[in-house]
Design a protein around this motif. Structure first.
Motif, PDB file in Angstrom:
ATOM      1  N   VAL A   1       3.192 -10.767   9.990  1.00 50.58           N
ATOM      2  CA  VAL A   1       2.532  -9.724   9.200  1.00 50.58           C
ATOM      3  C   VAL A   1       0.753 -10.259   8.746  1.00 50.58           C
ATOM      4  CG1 VAL A   1       5.260  -9.311   8.622  1.00 50.58           C
ATOM      5  CG2 VAL A   1       3.189 -10.862   7.264  1.00 50.58           C
ATOM      6  N   LEU A   2       0.541  -8.949   8.139  1.00 52.16           N
ATOM      7  CA  LEU A   2      -1.064  -8.657   8.221  1.00 52.16           C
ATOM      8  C   LEU A   2      -1.750  -7.416   7.687  1.00 52.16           C
ATOM      9  CD1 LEU A   2      -2.942 -10.144  11.001  1.00 52.16           C
ATOM     10  CD2 LEU A   2      -2.232 -10.947   9.450  1.00 52.16           C
ATOM     11  N   SER A   3      -1.782  -6.994   6.260  1.00 51.54           N
ATOM     12  CA  SER A   3      -2.280  -5.908   5.822  1.00 51.54           C
ATOM     13  C   SER A   3      -2.996  -5.332   6.332  1.00 51.54           C
ATOM     14  CB  SER A   3      -2.480  -6.083   4.159  1.00 51.54           C
ATOM     15  OG  SER A   3      -3.675  -7.015   3.931  1.00 51.54           O
ATOM     16  N   PRO A   4      -4.085  -3.957   6.244  1.00 51.48           N
ATOM     17  CA  PRO A   4      -5.514  -3.584   7.355  1.00 51.48           C
ATOM     18  C   PRO A   4      -6.371  -4.541   7.053  1.00 51.48           C
ATOM     19  CG  PRO A   4      -4.114  -1.907   5.930  1.00 51.48           C
ATOM     20  CD  PRO A   4      -2.870  -3.254   6.007  1.00 51.48           C
ATOM     21  N   ASP A   5      -6.337  -4.987   5.555  1.00 53.99           N
ATOM     22  CA  ASP A   5      -7.869  -5.552   4.966  1.00 53.99           C
ATOM     23  C   ASP A   5      -7.696  -6.730   6.243  1.00 53.99           C
ATOM     24  OD1 ASP A   5      -8.859  -3.863   4.227  1.00 53.99           O
ATOM     25  OD2 ASP A   5      -8.392  -4.191   1.997  1.00 53.99           O
ATOM     26  N   ALA A   6      -6.374  -7.660   5.319  1.00 54.11           N
ATOM     27  CA  ALA A   6      -5.937  -8.803   5.156  1.00 54.11           C
ATOM     28  C   ALA A   6      -6.598  -9.315   7.967  1.00 54.11           C
ATOM     29  CB  ALA A   6      -4.829  -9.379   5.534  1.00 54.11           C
ATOM     30  N   SER A   7      -6.008  -8.167   8.169  1.00 56.16           N
ATOM     31  CA  SER A   7      -6.151  -8.820  10.072  1.00 56.16           C
ATOM     32  C   SER A   7      -7.683  -8.864  10.139  1.00 56.16           C
ATOM     33  CB  SER A   7      -5.650  -7.540  10.710  1.00 56.16           C
ATOM     34  OG  SER A   7      -5.965  -6.032  10.432  1.00 56.16           O
ATOM     35  N   ARG A   8      -9.087  -7.729   9.213  1.00 49.96           N
ATOM     36  CA  ARG A   8      -9.531  -8.082   9.544  1.00 49.96           C
ATOM     37  C   ARG A   8      -9.724  -9.390   8.861  1.00 49.96           C
ATOM     38  NH1 ARG A   8      -9.741  -2.480   9.265  1.00 49.96           N
ATOM     39  NH2 ARG A   8      -9.939  -2.956   6.902  1.00 49.96           N
TER      40      ARG A   8
ATOM     41  N   ALA B   1      -3.488  -5.503  -2.543  1.00 51.10           N
ATOM     42  CA  ALA B   1      -3.079  -4.257  -0.893  1.00 51.10           C
ATOM     43  C   ALA B   1      -1.620  -3.668  -1.835  1.00 51.10           C
ATOM     44  CB  ALA B   1      -2.170  -5.200  -0.113  1.00 51.10           C
ATOM     45  N   ARG B   2      -1.947  -2.383  -1.162  1.00 48.67           N
ATOM     46  CA  ARG B   2      -1.480  -0.649  -1.358  1.00 48.67           C
ATOM     47  C   ARG B   2      -0.542  -0.908  -1.294  1.00 48.67           C
ATOM     48  NH1 ARG B   2      -5.098   2.581   2.054  1.00 48.67           N
ATOM     49  NH2 ARG B   2      -4.608   1.011   3.205  1.00 48.67           N
ATOM     50  N   ARG B   3       0.525  -0.425  -2.230  1.00 47.03           N
ATOM     51  CA  ARG B   3       2.070  -0.103  -2.596  1.00 47.03           C
ATOM     52  C   ARG B   3       2.838  -0.399  -1.164  1.00 47.03           C
ATOM     53  NH1 ARG B   3       6.558   3.241  -2.691  1.00 47.03           N
ATOM     54  NH2 ARG B   3       8.068   2.817  -3.818  1.00 47.03           N
ATOM     55  N   ARG B   4       1.723   0.564  -0.236  1.00 43.51           N
ATOM     56  CA  ARG B   4       2.541   1.095   0.746  1.00 43.51           C
ATOM     57  C   ARG B   4       2.384   0.108   1.384  1.00 43.51           C
ATOM     58  NH1 ARG B   4      -1.170   5.041   4.476  1.00 43.51           N
ATOM     59  NH2 ARG B   4      -2.382   3.135   4.911  1.00 43.51           N
ATOM     60  N   ASP B   5       1.406  -1.063   1.997  1.00 40.78           N
ATOM     61  CA  ASP B   5       1.209  -2.236   2.719  1.00 40.78           C
ATOM     62  C   ASP B   5       2.385  -3.317   2.311  1.00 40.78           C
ATOM     63  OD1 ASP B   5      -0.819  -0.252   4.429  1.00 40.78           O
ATOM     64  OD2 ASP B   5      -2.299  -1.139   3.038  1.00 40.78           O
ATOM     65  N   LEU B   6       2.055  -3.616   1.009  1.00 39.41           N
ATOM     66  CA  LEU B   6       3.127  -4.639   0.348  1.00 39.41           C
ATOM     67  C   LEU B   6       4.099  -4.581   0.636  1.00 39.41           C
ATOM     68  CD1 LEU B   6       3.955  -6.983  -1.339  1.00 39.41           C
ATOM     69  CD2 LEU B   6       4.094  -4.641  -3.251  1.00 39.41           C
ATOM     70  N   ILE B   7       5.104  -3.222   0.686  1.00 38.02           N
ATOM     71  CA  ILE B   7       5.816  -2.736   1.093  1.00 38.02           C
ATOM     72  C   ILE B   7       6.660  -2.915   2.689  1.00 38.02           C
ATOM     73  CG2 ILE B   7       8.326  -1.007   1.286  1.00 38.02           C
ATOM     74  CD1 ILE B   7       6.851  -2.389  -2.040  1.00 38.02           C
ATOM     75  N   LYS B   8       5.664  -2.757   3.304  1.00 41.91           N
ATOM     76  CA  LYS B   8       5.645  -2.792   5.122  1.00 41.91           C
ATOM     77  C   LYS B   8       5.509  -4.187   4.943  1.00 41.91           C
ATOM     78  CE  LYS B   8       3.721  -1.493   9.135  1.00 41.91           C
ATOM     79  NZ  LYS B   8       2.681   0.169   9.954  1.00 41.91           N
ATOM     80  N   VAL B   9       5.246  -4.785   4.579  1.00 42.50           N
ATOM     81  CA  VAL B   9       4.306  -6.333   4.722  1.00 42.50           C
ATOM     82  C   VAL B   9       6.235  -6.876   4.254  1.00 42.50           C
ATOM     83  CG1 VAL B   9       3.365  -8.434   4.186  1.00 42.50           C
ATOM     84  CG2 VAL B   9       1.756  -6.862   5.295  1.00 42.50           C
ATOM     85  N   VAL B  10       6.245  -6.795   3.196  1.00 38.62           N
ATOM     86  CA  VAL B  10       7.874  -7.851   3.147  1.00 38.62           C
ATOM     87  C   VAL B  10       8.688  -7.039   4.217  1.00 38.62           C
ATOM     88  CG1 VAL B  10       9.235  -7.513   0.686  1.00 38.62           C
ATOM     89  CG2 VAL B  10       7.042  -7.779   0.988  1.00 38.62           C
TER      90      VAL B  10
END
Length: 217
Positions: A120-127, A102-111
């Motif tokens: 919580v799901l990162s963009p790749d994770a939702s798929r 995961a990219r930094r932006r997605d990591l921080i938002k998910v946390v």
């Protein structure tokens, strides 16, 4: 006005390179306090007891912590070949999952979302979640039938939960007070016989109420 306290995060990850990468990104983020970087389950358990994090980023290859209370929120760290572990973690009460890349932006938002009690799901994770649910969930006729018995408003709320929207975002989408949204979410979770919000979100995906990539972090 006083700033809110930082989100306290523990990372438990077997791969030293991944552990170092995630830890560095979290340590440099505003509003986040890295309370530990554990390379194994034993160290993770000790740090959990001593440092009381709000969020635990947990390598799926490590054993699930015993006797977890509402805190910390657990976000499973996954790879592209860990579908079975993802489904098991979600049903055991994980707030969601994040790919190790995961990219930094997605990591921080998910946390931050996990700390606030959201799915919580990162963009790749939702798929990945959609694909995993389709292949591995198995028949769940009773609960899926319960989805069909929800009211139109409850179905809208469930779809939004499955899309990883926060209560505030659901309130904006449906033009409802956030307090009413909280009541709707609690009622939907109860009606579906789910232990938590994340399990209800999984049912939304299994029932086809959400599309891959919709409402991602």
């Amino acid at each position: 006005m006083l700033a809110p306290p930082p989100v306290r995060v523990l990372v438990a990850e077997r791969d030293p390179a991944v552990l170092a990468r995630l830890s560095t990104m979290l340590d440099e983020a505003d509003g986040i306090e890295l309370v530990g970087a554990a390379p194994d389950a034993t160290t993770a358990r000790v740090t959990l007891r001593r440092r009381l994090p709000d969020v635990l980023l947990l390598d799926l290859r490590l054993s699930w912590p015993d006797a977890l209370t509402r805190r910390p929120a657990v976000v499973a760290l996954a790879t592209f070949d860990s579908d079975a572990g993802i489904l098991r973690a979600l049903r055991d009460g994980a707030a969601g999952f994040l790919l190790r890349t995961a990219r930094r932006r997605d990591l921080i938002k998910v946390v931050r979302l996990a700390a606030d009690g959201h799915v919580v799901l990162s963009p790749d994770a939702s798929r990945r979640w959609v694909a995993a649910a389709t292949r591995l969930s198995g028949p769940r006729d009773e609960r899926l039938a319960a989805v069909d018995r929800l009211s139109a408003r409850e179905t809208e709320v469930l779809a939004a939960v499955g899309a990883a929207l926060t209560n505030a975002e659901i309130a904006e989408r449906l033009e409802l007070p956030e307090s009413v949204v909280r009541e709707h979410v609690a009622r939907v979770v109860r009606k579906l016989g789910c232990a938590h919000r994340t399990a209800a979100g999984l049912l939304a995906y299994e029932r086809g109420l959400c599309r891959p990539g919709h409402g991602e972090a």
